[in-house]
Design a protein around this motif. Structure first.
Motif, PDB file in Angstrom:
ATOM      1  N   THR A 139      18.976 -19.866  39.694  1.00 39.05           N
ATOM      2  CA  THR A 139      18.658 -18.606  40.355  1.00 39.05           C
ATOM      3  C   THR A 139      18.550 -17.483  39.331  1.00 39.05           C
ATOM      4  OG1 THR A 139      19.863 -19.298  42.324  1.00 39.05           O
ATOM      5  CG2 THR A 139      19.389 -16.953  42.095  1.00 39.05           C
ATOM      6  N   MET A 140      17.436 -16.754  39.381  1.00 36.19           N
ATOM      7  CA  MET A 140      17.219 -15.632  38.471  1.00 36.19           C
ATOM      8  C   MET A 140      16.562 -14.483  39.214  1.00 36.19           C
ATOM      9  SD  MET A 140      13.925 -17.029  36.310  1.00 36.19           S
ATOM     10  CE  MET A 140      14.800 -18.519  35.837  1.00 36.19           C
ATOM     11  N   ASN A 141      16.634 -13.325  38.611  1.00 36.12           N
ATOM     12  CA  ASN A 141      15.994 -12.137  39.175  1.00 36.12           C
ATOM     13  C   ASN A 141      14.854 -11.727  38.254  1.00 36.12           C
ATOM     14  OD1 ASN A 141      15.500  -9.789  40.711  1.00 36.12           O
ATOM     15  ND2 ASN A 141      16.798  -8.583  39.337  1.00 36.12           N
ATOM     16  N   GLU A 179      12.136  -9.503  36.780  1.00 39.69           N
ATOM     17  CA  GLU A 179      11.956  -8.058  36.735  1.00 39.69           C
ATOM     18  C   GLU A 179      10.534  -7.646  36.384  1.00 39.69           C
ATOM     19  OE1 GLU A 179      14.933  -6.657  34.014  1.00 39.69           O
ATOM     20  OE2 GLU A 179      16.484  -6.701  35.570  1.00 39.69           O
ATOM     21  N   LYS A 209      19.885 -11.135  29.986  1.00 37.86           N
ATOM     22  CA  LYS A 209      18.490 -10.732  30.177  1.00 37.86           C
ATOM     23  C   LYS A 209      17.612 -11.533  29.219  1.00 37.86           C
ATOM     24  CE  LYS A 209      15.251  -6.919  30.595  1.00 37.86           C
ATOM     25  NZ  LYS A 209      15.084  -5.458  30.766  1.00 37.86           N
ATOM     26  N   PHE A 259      13.482 -11.499  32.986  1.00 38.08           N
ATOM     27  CA  PHE A 259      14.363 -11.748  34.122  1.00 38.08           C
ATOM     28  C   PHE A 259      15.817 -11.653  33.703  1.00 38.08           C
ATOM     29  CE2 PHE A 259      13.538 -15.915  32.232  1.00 38.08           C
ATOM     30  CZ  PHE A 259      14.805 -16.491  32.161  1.00 38.08           C
ATOM     31  N   THR A 260      16.677 -11.438  34.684  1.00 39.76           N
ATOM     32  CA  THR A 260      18.118 -11.472  34.455  1.00 39.76           C
ATOM     33  C   THR A 260      18.686 -12.688  35.172  1.00 39.76           C
ATOM     34  OG1 THR A 260      18.504 -10.022  36.360  1.00 39.76           O
ATOM     35  CG2 THR A 260      18.361  -8.989  34.192  1.00 39.76           C
ATOM     36  N   ILE A 261      19.795 -13.189  34.637  1.00 39.08           N
ATOM     37  CA  ILE A 261      20.402 -14.386  35.206  1.00 39.08           C
ATOM     38  C   ILE A 261      21.908 -14.344  34.962  1.00 39.08           C
ATOM     39  CG2 ILE A 261      19.938 -15.673  33.075  1.00 39.08           C
ATOM     40  CD1 ILE A 261      19.616 -18.203  34.767  1.00 39.08           C
ATOM     41  N   GLN A 262      22.674 -14.748  35.937  1.00 42.69           N
ATOM     42  CA  GLN A 262      24.117 -14.808  35.792  1.00 42.69           C
ATOM     43  C   GLN A 262      24.493 -15.919  34.796  1.00 42.69           C
ATOM     44  OE1 GLN A 262      26.463 -12.840  37.385  1.00 42.69           O
ATOM     45  NE2 GLN A 262      24.818 -11.632  38.324  1.00 42.69           N
ATOM     46  N   HIS A 295       8.698 -21.437  36.502  1.00 42.86           N
ATOM     47  CA  HIS A 295       9.316 -20.911  37.724  1.00 42.86           C
ATOM     48  C   HIS A 295       9.571 -22.038  38.715  1.00 42.86           C
ATOM     49  CE1 HIS A 295       9.347 -18.902  41.729  1.00 42.86           C
ATOM     50  NE2 HIS A 295      10.147 -18.071  41.069  1.00 42.86           N
TER      51      HIS A 295
END
Length: 214
Positions: free
Chosen positions: A134-136, A138, A110, A7-10, A125
């Motif tokens: 908050t994460m995306n 992938e 990432k 996942f990616t995360i700010q 999760h």
């Protein structure tokens, strides 16, 4: 069966990322970590033209208790950071028996995490959702021998089994939820043999993971 999530995360979503965006520009890699107690993952590889500026900026952060340079290889420095603030993302990883395989970034990070089973991944999760992280996501997939033909970072199958079993039973938590005897009973071996496998596994992880920039 072990599962992997990518996942990616700010950086603004977790304290560690926020701190590392301050100071001079750096290439940063957060190392894979053995979950010990409730501690956050403290080892990072840093590549920068301004080592002094980086160290000064990090040490000026109120959430950083101490910073120590462990080693330097090919222009990259290995640091350990002692935290006195909260690290919600890493707390979630440790509480759900996760392991960081890869993590790097700047304003966006990432992550690649390993969980011993799908239930722990679901719990991670759920932890992130409940704590507003908050994460995306992938990719989510099952670990295969083809991906790590030399097994997990140089571990023997016995060492890997002992470490995964010990982590799952809470042996690495502080205080430990179980004794070496209890872990050994689950593995069908003596407490002495269990201790030997765990110590050997930890030594290999530190040597092949933390002390090898890749």
């Amino acid at each position: 069966m072990a599962d992997i999530v990518e996942f990616t995360i700010q950086a603004k979503e977790f304290q560690f990322g926020q701190v590392l965006t301050r100071g001079p520009r750096v290439n940063t890699k957060l190392e894979r970590v053995i979950p010990v107690g409730r501690r956050a993952a403290p080892y990072i590889w840093v590549e920068t033209n301004d080592v002094g500026g980086f160290e000064e900026a990090i040490q000026a952060e109120g959430s950083v208790k101490n910073l120590k340079r462990i080693d330097e290889i090919n222009g990259r420095s290995l640091y350990r950071i002692w935290w006195q603030g909260r690290n919600s993302l890493f707390t979630g990883i440790l509480r759900t028996n996760g392991m960081i395989i890869q993590a790097s970034g700047g304003n966006v990070w990432k992550f690649r995490l390993l969980f011993s089973d799908r239930d722990n991944l679901r719990n991670f999760h759920r932890y992130c959702v409940e704590n507003g992280i908050t994460m995306n996501i992938e990719a989510v997939y099952t670990l295969t021998k083809e991906e790590y033909p030399d097994r997990m970072f140089g571990l023997t199958s016995d060492q890997e089994e002992a470490l995964v079993k010990a982590a799952g039973m809470g042996y690495f938590e502080s205080p430990s939820k179980v004794s070496l005897r209890e872990v050994g009973n689950e593995l069908g071996i003596s407490s002495q043999a269990t201790s030997k496998r765990i110590r050997g596994g930890v030594e290999k992880l530190v040597t092949n993971v933390l002390l090898t920039p890749n």
